[in-house]
Design a protein around this motif. Structure first.
Motif, PDB file in Angstrom:
ATOM      1  N   ALA A  80      57.032  60.280  -2.205  1.00 54.71           N
ATOM      2  CA  ALA A  80      56.417  59.715  -1.004  1.00 54.71           C
ATOM      3  C   ALA A  80      57.251  58.582  -0.423  1.00 54.71           C
ATOM      4  CB  ALA A  80      55.004  59.225  -1.305  1.00 54.71           C
ATOM      5  N   GLU A  87      59.779  59.266   2.589  1.00 56.34           N
ATOM      6  CA  GLU A  87      59.297  59.679   3.899  1.00 56.34           C
ATOM      7  C   GLU A  87      59.707  58.722   5.009  1.00 56.34           C
ATOM      8  OE1 GLU A  87      55.134  60.538   3.651  1.00 56.34           O
ATOM      9  OE2 GLU A  87      55.443  61.985   2.033  1.00 56.34           O
ATOM     10  N   ASP A 113      54.638  53.645   2.993  1.00 56.45           N
ATOM     11  CA  ASP A 113      54.308  55.064   2.831  1.00 56.45           C
ATOM     12  C   ASP A 113      53.715  55.320   1.443  1.00 56.45           C
ATOM     13  OD1 ASP A 113      56.818  54.370   1.882  1.00 56.45           O
ATOM     14  OD2 ASP A 113      57.793  56.213   2.489  1.00 56.45           O
ATOM     15  N   LYS A 162      49.836  56.530   0.655  1.00 52.20           N
ATOM     16  CA  LYS A 162      49.585  57.723  -0.156  1.00 52.20           C
ATOM     17  C   LYS A 162      48.647  57.403  -1.313  1.00 52.20           C
ATOM     18  CE  LYS A 162      51.338  60.973  -3.474  1.00 52.20           C
ATOM     19  NZ  LYS A 162      50.079  61.655  -3.498  1.00 52.20           N
TER      20      LYS A 162
END
Length: 104
Positions: free
Chosen positions: A58, A61, A67, A71
């Motif tokens: 993640a 990204e 990010d 998540k």
């Protein structure tokens, strides 16, 4: 090669090394965060390891760590909040850096 060239090469080498160590520490921190979150989700063993890998991925990204926070916060729902996750990341970043330095 001149002294200036030697210094320039040394600086570039140090910068590359520092960036590699930062990348490794960030990845380790994200893995540790993933394992922490997996525990809150009731995951253990291989299932926890798989989840931790999704947290590491993640981070690729976008720039920064938000990010990862988004998540994990979405996955945890009401089990945690973004501020708690950021605090845990700060705590785990110290551990990750220590572990990486011991490996070098």
């Amino acid at each position: 090669m001149t002294t200036f060239d030697d210094r320039e090469h040394a600086f570039e080498s140090k910068y590359a090394h520092d960036e590699e160590m930062k990348f490794k520490a960030d990845a380790r921190c994200n893995k540790l965060l993933g394992l922490w979150a997996a525990g809150l989700l009731g995951k253990t063993g291989e299932e926890a390891d798989k989840y931790a890998k999704t947290v590491v991925v993640a981070d690729f990204e976008e720039a920064g760590h938000e990010d990862v926070v988004r998540k994990v916060a979405a996955d945890l729902g009401d089990k945690s909040d973004p501020d708690t996750i950021r605090a845990k990341m700060a705590e785990l970043r110290v551990i990750a850096k220590t572990e990486i330095m011991k490996e070098v």
